[in-house]
Motif scaffolding. Structure first.
Motif, PDB file in Angstrom:
ATOM      1  N   GLN A  81       0.822  -1.211   0.000  1.00 64.18           N
ATOM      2  CA  GLN A  81       0.000   0.000   0.000  1.00 64.18           C
ATOM      3  C   GLN A  81       0.854   1.259   0.000  1.00 64.18           C
ATOM      4  N   THR A  82       2.047   1.197   0.648  1.00 62.08           N
ATOM      5  CA  THR A  82       2.929   2.370   0.628  1.00 62.08           C
ATOM      6  C   THR A  82       3.465   2.608  -0.776  1.00 62.08           C
ATOM      7  N   PHE A  83       3.854   1.528  -1.439  1.00 63.12           N
ATOM      8  CA  PHE A  83       4.328   1.630  -2.822  1.00 63.12           C
ATOM      9  C   PHE A  83       3.250   2.234  -3.720  1.00 63.12           C
ATOM     10  N   LEU A  84       2.038   1.713  -3.582  1.00 62.03           N
ATOM     11  CA  LEU A  84       0.951   2.194  -4.446  1.00 62.03           C
ATOM     12  C   LEU A  84       0.609   3.650  -4.166  1.00 62.03           C
ATOM     13  N   GLN A  85       0.575   4.039  -2.898  1.00 65.33           N
ATOM     14  CA  GLN A  85       0.239   5.421  -2.572  1.00 65.33           C
ATOM     15  C   GLN A  85       1.285   6.387  -3.110  1.00 65.33           C
ATOM     16  N   LYS A  86       2.556   6.037  -2.984  1.00 61.98           N
ATOM     17  CA  LYS A  86       3.602   6.901  -3.538  1.00 61.98           C
ATOM     18  C   LYS A  86       3.497   6.960  -5.052  1.00 61.98           C
ATOM     19  N   SER A 133      34.703 -11.414   8.725  1.00 65.69           N
ATOM     20  CA  SER A 133      33.465 -12.025   9.246  1.00 65.69           C
ATOM     21  C   SER A 133      32.355 -10.993   9.352  1.00 65.69           C
ATOM     22  N   LEU A 134      32.735  -9.785   9.775  1.00 66.71           N
ATOM     23  CA  LEU A 134      31.727  -8.737   9.849  1.00 66.71           C
ATOM     24  C   LEU A 134      31.193  -8.383   8.477  1.00 66.71           C
ATOM     25  N   SER A 135      32.103  -8.361   7.530  1.00 63.47           N
ATOM     26  CA  SER A 135      31.685  -8.034   6.163  1.00 63.47           C
ATOM     27  C   SER A 135      30.729  -9.079   5.639  1.00 63.47           C
ATOM     28  N   ASN A 136      30.994 -10.325   5.905  1.00 66.63           N
ATOM     29  CA  ASN A 136      30.101 -11.387   5.451  1.00 66.63           C
ATOM     30  C   ASN A 136      28.742 -11.270   6.120  1.00 66.63           C
ATOM     31  N   LYS A 137      28.760 -10.903   7.395  1.00 66.71           N
ATOM     32  CA  LYS A 137      27.488 -10.750   8.121  1.00 66.71           C
ATOM     33  C   LYS A 137      26.648  -9.628   7.530  1.00 66.71           C
ATOM     34  N   GLY A 138      27.316  -8.561   7.119  1.00 68.52           N
ATOM     35  CA  GLY A 138      26.584  -7.422   6.581  1.00 68.52           C
ATOM     36  C   GLY A 138      25.975  -7.705   5.234  1.00 68.52           C
ATOM     37  N   THR A 139      26.544  -8.560   4.437  1.00 68.47           N
ATOM     38  CA  THR A 139      26.035  -8.776   3.081  1.00 68.47           C
ATOM     39  C   THR A 139      25.080  -9.939   2.996  1.00 68.47           C
ATOM     40  N   SER A 140      24.902 -10.673   4.053  1.00 67.94           N
ATOM     41  CA  SER A 140      23.974 -11.811   4.000  1.00 67.94           C
ATOM     42  C   SER A 140      22.547 -11.317   4.202  1.00 67.94           C
ATOM     43  N   GLN A 141      22.017 -10.717   3.133  1.00 69.84           N
ATOM     44  CA  GLN A 141      20.671 -10.110   3.215  1.00 69.84           C
ATOM     45  C   GLN A 141      19.740 -10.747   2.194  1.00 69.84           C
ATOM     46  N   SER A 142      19.821 -12.038   2.099  1.00 68.85           N
ATOM     47  CA  SER A 142      19.000 -12.735   1.098  1.00 68.85           C
ATOM     48  C   SER A 142      17.503 -12.637   1.391  1.00 68.85           C
ATOM     49  N   ASP A 143      17.160 -12.271   2.629  1.00 65.98           N
ATOM     50  CA  ASP A 143      15.739 -12.205   2.956  1.00 65.98           C
ATOM     51  C   ASP A 143      15.133 -10.830   2.692  1.00 65.98           C
ATOM     52  N   ARG A 144      15.936  -9.885   2.199  1.00 67.64           N
ATOM     53  CA  ARG A 144      15.366  -8.584   1.835  1.00 67.64           C
ATOM     54  C   ARG A 144      14.465  -8.721   0.612  1.00 67.64           C
ATOM     55  N   ILE A 145      13.415  -7.894   0.597  1.00 63.45           N
ATOM     56  CA  ILE A 145      12.509  -7.907  -0.561  1.00 63.45           C
ATOM     57  C   ILE A 145      13.028  -6.912  -1.582  1.00 63.45           C
ATOM     58  N   HIS A 146      13.248  -7.408  -2.774  1.00 61.32           N
ATOM     59  CA  HIS A 146      13.748  -6.565  -3.854  1.00 61.32           C
ATOM     60  C   HIS A 146      12.647  -5.583  -4.281  1.00 61.32           C
ATOM     61  N   PRO A 147      12.987  -4.294  -4.466  1.00 60.87           N
ATOM     62  CA  PRO A 147      11.955  -3.309  -4.847  1.00 60.87           C
ATOM     63  C   PRO A 147      11.171  -3.689  -6.102  1.00 60.87           C
ATOM     64  N   MET A 148      11.847  -4.309  -7.088  1.00 65.04           N
ATOM     65  CA  MET A 148      11.127  -4.686  -8.311  1.00 65.04           C
ATOM     66  C   MET A 148      10.206  -5.872  -8.065  1.00 65.04           C
ATOM     67  N   ASP A 149      10.517  -6.669  -7.031  1.00 64.54           N
ATOM     68  CA  ASP A 149       9.600  -7.753  -6.663  1.00 64.54           C
ATOM     69  C   ASP A 149       8.303  -7.188  -6.083  1.00 64.54           C
ATOM     70  N   VAL A 150       8.422  -6.058  -5.351  1.00 63.94           N
ATOM     71  CA  VAL A 150       7.212  -5.399  -4.838  1.00 63.94           C
ATOM     72  C   VAL A 150       6.348  -4.947  -6.006  1.00 63.94           C
ATOM     73  N   GLN A 151       7.005  -4.273  -6.973  1.00 63.60           N
ATOM     74  CA  GLN A 151       6.250  -3.775  -8.133  1.00 63.60           C
ATOM     75  C   GLN A 151       5.598  -4.912  -8.904  1.00 63.60           C
ATOM     76  N   MET A 152       6.352  -5.970  -9.158  1.00 61.68           N
ATOM     77  CA  MET A 152       5.815  -7.062  -9.971  1.00 61.68           C
ATOM     78  C   MET A 152       4.793  -7.885  -9.192  1.00 61.68           C
ATOM     79  N   ALA A 153       4.965  -7.975  -7.872  1.00 61.62           N
ATOM     80  CA  ALA A 153       3.970  -8.686  -7.062  1.00 61.62           C
ATOM     81  C   ALA A 153       2.622  -7.978  -7.158  1.00 61.62           C
TER      82      ALA A 153
END
Length: 1572
Positions: free
Chosen positions: A81-86, A127-147
């Protein structure tokens, strides 16, 4: 070239794949993708996407959460709904929304990275760098649009893609289904997108082009990749189109992540549109297509792109002999189409290996250099290519699903629209409307012109001219009605009537799309061909404009013409009354409806009212908050509304809004709890300073439009574009004048100023200075407008609730850069969000208005705007309606107080007669009324605070609270007076009453003694009878001897004695029969302080000198009416004195005199011109009493005979029982029952009269409302009866006619309802009394037994219990007490004897006896006359119509909604003998003059005449008003004879009036008289 081919061949030959292993991996990959996809939809709360599609209507409704969210970040479940309103607000940051979880991760990572600076070990940093980039669970913005895209219905998809296009984003062209991988081409979503660009021709002239994007033929460049490449293809494409904007989302965009679920295989398309400047990257419009993912995995998409592209661009690391893409590259190389290969791992610049085949290295290259090389290369390729791409042609490819074909409803909608469009083929665009839409052409414009003329009369125009214009308008409507309905419109109506709402939405959308395509294509050719003929082209453009609004306008005019002539069209397949339903359905579906015809500059109020009525039928009478917008042309008004609410008002260049349109925005359920309304009604208007029909800007039109939309709206947005002070000042003057007019007519809209296109909206000091200057300008405009509108005010904030800090908004530039490639400025979207919050803040404080009120407001505003003086002409129907509602409530409140007091009065009356009380104080009655008064106060409070019209009603709160208090005090005061009169009368009749009771008791005792003597002769009935007759004769003779004979009653002397106590004897002795005088001139004298301007005084003196009498006819009539009314009421009073039972006493004359004095005083106080001389009262009293002598003598004779005849049987019965040895208890019980008979009968009649009055107030149609309702029924009855004499009684003396009508209505109601209502109520009251009497007897018996009392105690207890109900006291039986010790027997005797008494009373109840036996003080007609008639009776000084205000001596102007012809009350044109045939409400709109003895005055400024003229508010009204016109035609000869005047020459009755029937006259009453 050889190298490329060799590499390709090697890659093919070296390609060895293990098929089995590949299949296993493919299955695993698909399973993984399904899991990721399900997880994505779960996170976004879209699990039920197959069954519950997201609908545009749900997204567009106003939700409270949209106003609260910061929009910087949100929870995952709010992403959609935030995507659509914007997106709806054209904010391209819609793609960059962060989730709250992401924000927390980012902050955590930042803190960890900071802390790692203190760590010495490299492994820790890794190790910290690896921890910071392990963001596979983030929702891609284009996935929001296509969903959203996958889960949306067709309309939301189209809206979404349209908004993406406005944000200059790439659009989905080929989309794999996430479940089936079936490729879909969403052609439908492109249908509303147009692209505009400018290019230079061979002569270096700039040519403008605008095309629907699906029709545009442009070169197309396709981009795709093979394998994984280090460079971003999408980023590279953006640098070619607009390096400042991410048209295609790429890996370096905010929010991007490695996990992307829904984008692989999607092809996006974007267009580069040149601006005609020399630094354009491409000289023509070019389409760019982008295949996401590895092209090798998406063969179908690749095939389509490579076939349709003008240039193919491929990215790959490098060519390998065993590369799987080698075959595809080889085929592309063999093709004639240009091919550009971009290698991310090879190191060289642009190499053309052979003609139109290029390779470019990206490795270690500067992005800008690569972009420039690529652009130049593409341009070179395009210059040599004639290949073009058209979006529609994509649908020709097999094995893909085209959404328009797949959706059955969409396809049927298109076919229906195409059927209509086929009718327009080969038609000249400028002639289409004339042939296909005849109802809205010349005839409609002629009608509008005549209507305006009718409302703006010239000085010499009279009723004949008005009637002629109305006839001409009727003829135009009839011509409209005779026009054939085109096949085009018939198909439209048939389609709308025969299909579902959802299918019709597709049909309407398709029709709009095809019409836009058709008209824009033809006009483009026309403009090219005739560039020089600007003026003619301007006219042709106007004629050629053809959209949905014109179709609905045509249907509206078909409806109005049918409605006007009151019959269906011959070629209409169904009843015309169903047409508004089509428009109502369209509004509910989210389409705008034309409110004001932009071509005719006219509001079709009949059509709009009918549509709103249908809307109410379908939705219920919903509450709406009306938001309108005003601003100069092309200032971005429609764009602002579209962005704020996701609407689709026309905004394209050259298609500016004409007139005004209204559109509904639904409020969500959660929002309704915060707001006071169900919908926002958005009103978009044409720009001020627009070209009008004549081609010239007119200030009058701007003022009219501004006044209309400001008056209609609860809040108006004033849109100011740019920073040009002169333009701003011009529009502000119009706006301020409109708001000032609203204040004068008691409308209170609000406003917010929106200053658009401001260069730096963040500069606080600059904005503060801007606000200060704006307020100064507004105050200056206020002074100027106040002078024009004759209103005393200096500051803008004096008459409007305006906060310069919160109600002035500064907006950023709409575009971030230069169009046509510039995206909307995201700050503009943020400004829209802030404005939306401000609008909702205003809305939360407003009650809005009901749809029915909106309809009335539209009618009122437009009717007043027709006339030249809006404020003078405005008739606030909502206010009138609210006031009528208040009057009806007031009637109920005052009646509840009166009704409660009547109950109290009856109880106290009984107590007085029973001698239980000896004085009545007002405080006692106020205490009795307290409970009812509290209920009334509560009801009043609820009305003024919670009613739907509370905002309007509140202005009368104080005055009605005072009035109710006055009513209560008057009721208490009047009841106290009446009860004290009863006390006085009781005391005056005390000796007579005492004597009567003494006689009765003496008769009883002596008959008892006689019976005891004759106890032994009980067998000889004849002897007993003879003995009793002798006894009775002797006893009665003695009683009569003690009772004054008729000859001793001298009523005339009594009258003289009473009058002489007050007035001089000479005056009393010289009397004149007031009932026989021809004039009352000699009885009156002028009031010394009448407050008149002298016109009455002069008329009085002049008439006295010229004629034999001086009183004007209306005053003579009023005095005669007073005399008649007093005579009638005094007759009833005499009946109520019960002289036949009580005998005559001088107190009767005293009571009559007091009543007459009171009525004369009341009449004198109401008269503004004269007062009575003393001899008027003396003569009136004397001759009323003289007329009453006969009646009094007859009744006194009956009094003497009553003792002789009526009581004999009663005493003989008791005598017999004593003779036969009956016990004292039995005889005493019978005596009690006999004495109860008369009080029971009196009580039953009183109670039934009160009950019937309440019932009549509820059920009698003419008496169940307010004063206006009563008058409407009086006029209806007069028309139905067609009795001229009654009409003239109504005209000459309306108050008396009202009273007479009430009496007739009550009498008729009682007659009609006697069997079903009156008689049952009487019997019910008899039964209730019987129960109360037996209950009192039982309680008295118990009381005596407990207290061991005697018969005196029993009788005291018995009478006290009944003292509230009956006039029956212990003293009535004091002389006939018996020595009784068996009280149970006494109770049994009463129980046995009472039913016979009750039966006897019931048996004598009938229609004839009921009105005769009623006490005049409790008669329903008297009670209702007392309820309705204390109101304003002041008559219009011109026509004599009575003010309809329900409050006597009210504050403010007199007014009446229904004026009449002046000739009806005898007014004529001096010096002729011709009746006046004009009407006040017409005259006050004219430039004519009227004359008094003080001179001539213009009707427009009639108040200048002063005196009674200044106290009246007469609103111009040029409507037909058939009632009095029918009356004049029907009774023309009667009126001429009555007044000795004629209807000739200038006063000739227009022929048009004679068409009105009696039924027309009666039906018009509902329209012209508002009853609330």
């Amino acid at each position: 070239m050889k190298k490329i081919c060799a590499e390709t061949d090697d890659s093919v030959q070296g390609e060895k794949i293990n098929i089995g292993t590949a299949e296993v991996r493919a299955d695993q990959h698909l399973q993984q993708e399904d899991t990721q996809m399900d997880n994505l939809f779960h996170k976004l709360h879209l699990e039920g996407r197959h069954h519950n599609k997201l609908r545009a209507s749900d997204v567009l409704q106003l939700k409270y959460v949209h106003l609260l969210q910061s929009n910087e970040s949100c929870a995952e479940e709010e992403l959609i709904q935030t995507f659509l309103q914007k997106l709806l607000m054209m904010n391209y940051r819609a793609r960059y929304i962060k989730t709250n979880e992401t924000n927390e991760e980012d902050h955590t990572q930042q803190r960890n990275n900071n802390s790692s600076e203190d760590k010495s070990h490299v492994s820790h940093d890794i190790s910290l760098s690896n921890k910071g980039t392990s963001q596979s669970d983030r929702i891609h913005p284009m996935d929001v649009q296509m969903a959203v895209f996958h889960c949306a219905d067709g309309f939301l998809k189209q809206l979404m893609v349209t908004k993406l296009s406005q944000c200059q984003y790439a659009l989905p062209l080929l989309v794999p289904d996430p479940d089936t991988q079936q490729i879909e081409f969403p052609l439908w979503t492109f249908r509303q997108i147009n692209k505009s660009w400018k290019m230079r021709n061979t002569n270096n002239e700039i040519i403008s082009q605008t095309h629907p994007v699906y029709k545009a033929q442009t070169p197309m460049v396709s981009f795709f990749r093979f394998g994984s490449v280090s460079s971003s293809k999408s980023h590279l494409m953006n640098s070619l189109i607009n390096e400042k904007h991410n048209t295609f989302f790429h890996r370096n965009c905010p929010g991007s992540s490695r996990t992307r679920v829904l984008m692989d295989g999607v092809v996006e398309i974007a267009w580069f549109c040149p601006s005609g400047s020399y630094d354009d990257k491409f000289t023509d419009c070019v389409a760019f297509c982008n295949l996401h993912g590895d092209a090798g995995d998406h063969e179908k998409q690749l095939q389509i792109l490579t076939e349709m592209a003008s240039v193919n661009v491929v990215l790959l690391p490098q060519l390998q002999n065993n590369d799987k893409s080698a075959t595809i590259i080889q085929n592309l190389f063999k093709s004639r189409k240009p091919l550009i290969c971009l290698f991310t791992e090879d190191d060289y610049t642009v190499i053309e290996t052979q003609k139109r085949k290029f390779k470019i290295s990206l490795k270690d290259r500067n992005q800008a250099d690569v972009s420039e090389e690529l652009r130049r290369t593409i341009n070179d390729c395009l210059s040599e290519s004639s290949s073009t791409f058209r979006l529609e042609d994509v649908s020709k490819h097999s094995d893909i699903r085209v959404d328009e074909e797949y959706d059955e409803e969409c396809r049927r909608g298109r076919e229906a629209a195409q059927q209509m469009m086929s009718l327009l083929e080969k038609k000249d665009l400028t002639e289409i409307k004339e042939s296909f839409l005849p109802h809205q052409g010349k005839l409609w414009h002629q009608w509008c012109h005549k209507n305006k003329e009718l409302h703006r009369l010239k000085a010499d125009e009279i009723e004949m001219d008005i009637s002629r214009k109305q006839t001409q308008m009727q003829e135009i409507r009839e011509q409209q009605h005779e026009s054939d309905i085109s096949v085009f419109i018939k198909i439209f109506i048939k389609q709308m009537n025969s299909h579902t709402q959802h299918e019709n939405m597709f049909f309407i959308k398709w029709l709009g799309i095809l019409l836009d395509e058709h008209t824009s294509a033809d006009l483009s050719e026309q403009i090219k061909a005739e560039q020089t003929e600007l003026e003619r082209i301007s006219e042709d453009l106007q004629a050629a404009a053809f959209g949905l609004e014109h179709i609905m306008r045509e249907i509206g005019q078909i409806y109005e013409s049918c409605s006007f002539v009151k019959k269906n069209k011959k070629d209409l397949q169904f009843d015309f009354s169903s047409l508004p339903s089509l428009a109502a359905e369209m509004m509910i579906s989210g389409f705008p409806l034309e409110l004001m015809d932009g071509d005719a500059a006219h509001v079709p109020v009949i059509w709009i009212s009918a549509v709103l009525d249908k809307l109410i039928q379908k939705l219920g009478d919903q509450r709406v908050f009306v938001l309108s917008v005003l601003g100069i042309q092309s200032s971005g008004k429609s764009t602002m509304l579209n962005a704020m609410f996701g609407l689709q008002f026309t905004v394209s260049a050259g298609r500016c809004t004409r007139g005004a349109f209204m559109q509904l925005v639904r409020v969500s359920d959660d929002m309704k709890t915060q707001m006071n309304f169900d919908y926002i009604l958005v009103v978009d208007t044409e720009g001020l300073h627009a070209l009008e029909l004549t081609g010239k800007s007119t200030r009058h039109h701007d003022n009219e439009l501004a006044t209309f939309v400001v008056g209609l709206a609860n809040l108006t947005l004033i849109n100011i574009f740019g920073e040009n002070p002169s333009e701003m000042q011009d529009i502000l003057q119009i706006v301020v004048q409109a708001f000032l007019r609203m204040k004068k007519v008691k409308l209170n809209p609000s406003c917010v100023f929106v200053h658009q296109n401001v260069s730096d909206v963040t500069a606080g000091e600059k904005n503060e200075e801007g606000r200060r200057r704006l307020l100064e300008t507004l105050d200056g405009m206020t002074k100027l407008a106040a002078k024009n509108e004759v209103y005393d005010t200096e500051f803008f904030s004096d008459f409007i609730d305006f906060d310069v800090q919160n109600d002035v908004k500064y907006f950023a530039h709409l575009w971030e850069g230069s169009p046509p490639m510039a995206p909307p400025n995201p700050n503009y979207g943020e400004n829209i969000q802030q404005l939306k919050k401000t609008v909702m803040s205003h809305a939360s404080k407003s009650h809005g208005m009901m749809l029915i009120d909106l309809k009335i407001r539209i009618n009122d505003l437009w009717e007043a705007l027709h006339k030249e003086r809006f404020v003078f002409s405005f008739r606030n129907s909502l206010e009138i309606s609210a006031y009528r509602k208040l009057e009806t409530k007031y009637s109920k409140w005052s009646w509840s107080l009166r009704s409660a007091m009547m109950e109290t009065e009856n109880k106290l009356h009984n107590k007085i007669e029973n001698k239980a009380i000896h004085e009545v104080e007002e405080t006692d009655l106020q205490t009795e009324l307290k409970k009812t008064n509290e209920k009334v106060k509560k009801s009043m409070s609820e009305l003024f605070e919670k009613d739907t019209d509370a905002e309007i009603l509140i202005q009368w709160k104080t005055s009605f609270e005072i009035k109710i208090k006055d009513v209560q005090e008057n009721i208490v005061r009047e009841t106290t007076r009446k009860l004290n009169e009863i006390l006085q009368q009781r005391d005056l009749k005390k000796s007579i009453e005492s004597q009567r009771k003494h006689h009765e008791n003496t008769l009883y005792e002596k008959s008892k003694e006689l019976a005891l003597k004759l106890k032994d002769k009980t067998n000889d009935e004849q002897t007993l009878k003879k003995k009793f007759d002798l006894f009775w004769k002797q006893s009665v003779k003695k009683i009569i001897r003690d009772t004054p004979a008729i000859s001793y009653i001298d009523i005339k002397t009594d009258v003289k004695d009473i009058l002489s106590d007050v007035y001089e004897s000479a005056l009393v002795l010289k009397r004149k029969d007031i009932f026989c005088v021809t004039s009352y001139d000699d009885y009156v004298q002028l009031k010394k302080t009448s407050g008149s301007t002298g016109s009455f005084t002069n008329a009085y003196r002049s008439a006295k000198e010229t004629f034999s009498h001086s009183l004007p006819k209306e005053d003579e009539t009023q005095i005669r009416s007073l005399v008649t009314d007093v005579a009638l009421q005094t007759d009833r009073m005499i009946e109520s004195f019960n002289i036949s039972k009580m005998g005559y006493n001088i107190s009767c004359i005293q009571l009559l005199t007091d009543y007459i004095q009171r009525k004369v005083t009341e009449h004198q106080e109401e008269s503004e011109n004269y007062e009575f001389k003393n001899k008027f009262f003396v003569d009136l009293v004397y001759y009323i009493c003289k007329r009453a002598i006969k009646m009094i003598i007859v009744q006194h004779t009956l009094f003497r005979e009553t003792i002789c005849v009526k009581k004999r049987e009663q005493y003989y019965s008791i005598f017999q029982k004593y003779c036969h040895g009956a016990t004292s208890a039995a005889i005493f019980g019978e005596i009690i029952c006999q004495k109860l008979k008369e009080p029971i009968e009196q009580s039953v009649y009183k109670k039934t009269a009160r009950d019937m009055t309440s019932e009549i107030m509820k059920k009698c149609e003419s008496l169940n409302g307010n004063r206006s309702n009563l008058e409407k029924h009086i006029l209806r009855t007069l028309a139905e009866e067609e009795d001229f004499n009654k009409y003239m009684k109504y005209v000459d003396n309306p108050r008396n006619h009202f009273k007479s009508f009430i009496r007739d209505e009550v009498s008729q109601y009682i007659t009609d309802k006697f069997s079903v209502s009156v008689l049952p109520k009487m019997k019910e009251n008899i039964e209730l009394l019987q129960q109360k009497i037996m209950k009192a007897a039982h309680k008295s018996t118990k009381h005596v037994q407990v207290n061991r009392g005697d018969v005196g105690l029993w009788l005291k207890s018995f009478t006290q219990q009944l003292s509230d109900e009956l006039i029956f006291s212990e003293k009535d039986l004091r002389a006939v007490k018996h020595d009784i010790d068996d009280f149970s027997l006494l109770e049994d005797v009463i129980r046995k004897e009472l039913p016979a008494i009750m039966s006897d009373i019931s048996s004598r109840l009938n229609r004839n006896t009921f009105p005769v036996n009623l006490d005049y003080r409790f008669r329903p007609d008297e009670l209702l006359t007392g309820h309705f008639c204390p109101c304003c009776w002041v008559q219009c000084p011109f026509c004599g119509a009575v003010c309809t205000n329900i409050i006597e001596n009210h504050h403010g102007d007199h007014s009446v909604a229904f004026h009449r012809l002046r000739g009806i009350n005898g007014t004529f044109y001096h010096p002729t003998k011709n009746h006046c045939t004009d009407i006040c409400t017409n005259l006050v709109a004219s430039d004519q003059y009227f004359y008094t003895l003080d001179g001539g005055f213009p009707w427009r400024d009639y108040r200048r005449a002063g005196g009674v003229y200044a106290d009246w508010s007469i609103t111009p009204d040029l409507s037909e008003q058939p009632y009095w016109k029918w009356f004049v035609c029907r009774f023309q000869r009667h009126l001429e004879k009555y007044y000795n005047k004629t209807f000739e020459e200038s006063s000739k009755i227009p022929d048009e009036w004679r068409k009105y029937s009696k039924q027309d006259a009666i039906e018009s009453l509902d329209k012209y008289i508002w009853v609330g």
